[in-house]
Write a protein that holds these residues in place. Structure first.
Motif, PDB file in Angstrom:
ATOM      1  N   SER A  68      48.880 -33.063 -26.516  1.00 39.25           N
ATOM      2  CA  SER A  68      49.763 -31.915 -26.715  1.00 39.25           C
ATOM      3  C   SER A  68      50.781 -31.843 -25.584  1.00 39.25           C
ATOM      4  O   SER A  68      50.529 -32.296 -24.467  1.00 39.25           O
ATOM      5  CB  SER A  68      48.952 -30.612 -26.768  1.00 39.25           C
ATOM      6  N   GLN A 100      49.078 -23.885 -29.483  1.00 39.39           N
ATOM      7  CA  GLN A 100      47.938 -24.787 -29.523  1.00 39.39           C
ATOM      8  C   GLN A 100      48.123 -25.813 -30.634  1.00 39.39           C
ATOM      9  O   GLN A 100      47.651 -25.625 -31.751  1.00 39.39           O
ATOM     10  CB  GLN A 100      46.637 -24.006 -29.735  1.00 39.39           C
ATOM     11  N   ASP A 109      47.856 -30.057 -31.344  1.00 37.07           N
ATOM     12  CA  ASP A 109      47.494 -31.406 -30.911  1.00 37.07           C
ATOM     13  C   ASP A 109      48.092 -32.417 -31.878  1.00 37.07           C
ATOM     14  O   ASP A 109      48.069 -32.208 -33.107  1.00 37.07           O
ATOM     15  CB  ASP A 109      45.978 -31.573 -30.864  1.00 37.07           C
TER      16      ASP A 109
END
Length: 254
Positions: free
Chosen positions: A164, A183, A185
């Motif tokens: 990330s 958040q 990834d």
């Protein structure tokens, strides 16, 4: 004439270096990708997009919704024409199959073998056919070159990123016009031909976690590109007035 010859000589070492197995700097690889793709007469692409949303309600019950799209398109960028098919599916509904034939003057579309519908603005069916245009994946390649790694593997350049990054996340959200999330990834791999610098394949996976909403959204975007400057046009112009007429094609990409 001298300027043309000189220009060709300046670019020649770049291709020789790559062909001999010596990796070029990322900036030069990206510039070659942009330059070569800008003059394309035709190409074929197959793109698949899957979005899965997992959400837990107030009673602790988990619901899963999946949406996917596959698009098989043969395109002629300079002429803004193309043809192909697309399948859309939502886990809550039956799949829908669409076929497209787009000319510079008008675009045609039909769904589930129904009647052909003509669009006065060809850009509408052309955009629907592509899911994302080639330019989007070129921009994604430039983003990954900046934040990820670039390696020469045999006769291919591999651009990759895993993990990330807030700055990269903002650029990707802007590119795909998606809602930003702190958040996220990523697992991304993009392959370019080391001799021609054309995009050949990519794999994109993102996981967005919204803890406050008890929701996880995963996106899988994969694709293959080929037939650069080799794709063939339709043999004949289809009769769109006939309900049972299917556009005859000159290659196997339709």
């Amino acid at each position: 004439m001298k300027k043309i010859i000189l220009s060709a000589l300046l670019f020649l070492p770049l291709f020789l270096l790559s062909a001999c197995g010596t990796a070029l700097p990322g900036e030069e690889v990206m510039q070659n990708l942009v330059n070569r793709s800008a003059d394309l007469e035709s190409y074929h692409q197959f793109v698949a997009l899957t979005t899965t949303t997992t959400k837990e309600d107030l009673n602790g019950v988990t619901a899963v919704n999946e949406q996917y799209t596959t698009a098989d398109a043969t395109l002629f960028p300079e002429e803004k024409t193309g043809y192909g098919k697309r399948i859309d599916k939502n886990s809550d509904y039956p799949a829908t199959k669409s076929e497209f034939y787009v000319t510079p003057e008008v675009g045609y579309n039909r769904t589930d073998d129904g009647d052909w519908t003509a669009y006065a603005t060809p850009d509408v069916p052309l955009a629907s056919l592509q899911v994302y245009p080639l330019e989007t994946f070129i921009e994604l390649s430039q983003i990954i070159e900046e934040y990820g790694t670039l390696e020469l593997e045999g006769d291919e350049y591999l651009l990759s990123f895993s993990g990330s990054d807030d700055a990269m996340n903002k650029e990707i959200n802007y590119l795909f016009q998606t809602l930003p999330s702190e958040q996220t990834d990523y697992e991304i791999a993009i392959r370019l031909d080391a001799e021609t610098f054309y995009l050949t394949a990519f794999s994109y996976h993102s996981t967005v976690t919204r803890a406050d909403q008890k929701t996880i959204v995963t996106t899988e975007l994969t694709g293959e590109f080929d037939l650069y400057d080799q794709a063939k046009k339709l043999k004949t112009v289809p009769d769109f007035d006939a309900v049972d007429t299917t556009a005859e094609t000159a290659d196997s990409s339709f």
